[in-house]
Enzyme design. Structure first.
Site, PDB file in Angstrom:
ATOM      1  N   SER A 123       0.811  -1.220   0.000  1.00  0.00           N
ATOM      2  CA  SER A 123       0.000   0.000   0.000  1.00  0.00           C
ATOM      3  C   SER A 123       0.843   1.269   0.000  1.00  0.00           C
ATOM      4  O   SER A 123       0.351   2.345  -0.344  1.00  0.00           O
ATOM      5  CB  SER A 123      -0.957   0.006   1.203  1.00  0.00           C
ATOM      6  OG  SER A 123      -0.237   0.111   2.418  1.00  0.00           O
ATOM      7  N   LYS A 160       0.534   4.687   6.951  1.00  0.00           N
ATOM      8  CA  LYS A 160      -0.123   5.494   5.920  1.00  0.00           C
ATOM      9  C   LYS A 160       0.309   6.963   6.049  1.00  0.00           C
ATOM     10  O   LYS A 160       0.891   7.371   7.050  1.00  0.00           O
ATOM     11  CB  LYS A 160      -1.654   5.412   6.061  1.00  0.00           C
ATOM     12  CG  LYS A 160      -2.245   4.028   5.826  1.00  0.00           C
ATOM     13  CD  LYS A 160      -2.160   3.590   4.390  1.00  0.00           C
ATOM     14  CE  LYS A 160      -2.874   2.270   4.148  1.00  0.00           C
ATOM     15  NZ  LYS A 160      -2.145   1.126   4.751  1.00  0.00           N
TER      16      LYS A 160
END
Length: 207
Positions: A123, A160
């Site tokens: 990701s 993230k």
């Protein structure tokens, strides 16, 4: 002694264990077998790296010609803990969450690293954080929009890029195949920012 990679520390630990149990260092073939290397040549390369970093001395012409050097006077750091799965409501560095400790100097990262976290998935691949990397993390709650953070939602930990708008947190992936994670702080009580990313170790090499 210069800091060792995780794999080099594994080899050094094996040398020490073998000396303690048998009174002699292992051969290259024994190192390869115990650590899963494909060949004795791979073990030899790790031994050469340990020699260059001042951890051991290689004695030419002997299959067991390895001497561990005394670096106790230079041991100025304890290494960094590798955090595994965590439980909601417990500190991320609780003893039961620590899977291993790697011989890595925390001061090599700015700001100083406090723990390592293994990365799963792709990701964050667009910023060079890949599956299998060890992410060095500085523990802090003081974070800014745009920083790459380690966040915990319930018992899941994610890496993230942070964006905060009022009571809404957006955790953005760096891969167009992943949607942002949206957290409403008024509704989600088990949410924590555990720190910021300060570096990575990839394939047992410094990046």
């Amino acid at each position: 002694m210069r800091p060792l990679t995780a794999r080099q520390q594994e080899v050094l630990d094996l040398l020490k264990r073998h000396l303690e149990t048998t009174g002699m260092p292992p051969t290259r073939a024994e190192i390869s077998r115990e650590l899963g290397f494909k060949s004795a040549n791979a073990a030899e390369e790790h031994l050469k790296a340990l020699s260059r970093k001042g951890a051991i001395e290689i004695i030419p012409g002997a299959s067991r010609g390895i001497r561990i050097l005394d670096n106790s006077s230079n041991d100025e750091f304890d290494g960094l803990p590798l955090v595994g799965r965590v439980r909601a409501g417990e500190p991320i560095l609780a003893e039961q969450h620590i899977e291993a400790t790697y011989r890595v100097d925390a001061d090599m990262f700015k700001p100083q690293a406090d723990f390592l976290l293994k990365v799963y998935g792709l990701s964050m691949k667009n910023v060079g954080i890949l599956d299998g990397d060890l992410l060095a993390v500085h523990s802090t709650k003081d974070v800014r929009n745009g920083q790459i953070v380690v966040a915990r939602i319930e018992d899941e930990v994610t890496v993230k890029r942070l964006e905060k708008k009022g009571s809404i947190i957006y955790l953005h992936a760096e891969n167009e195949e992943f949607d942002p994670i949206v957290v409403n702080l008024e509704e989600q009580k088990n949410f924590e920012i555990e720190g910021i990313a300060v570096g990575i170790i990839r394939n047992n090499a410094w990046m």
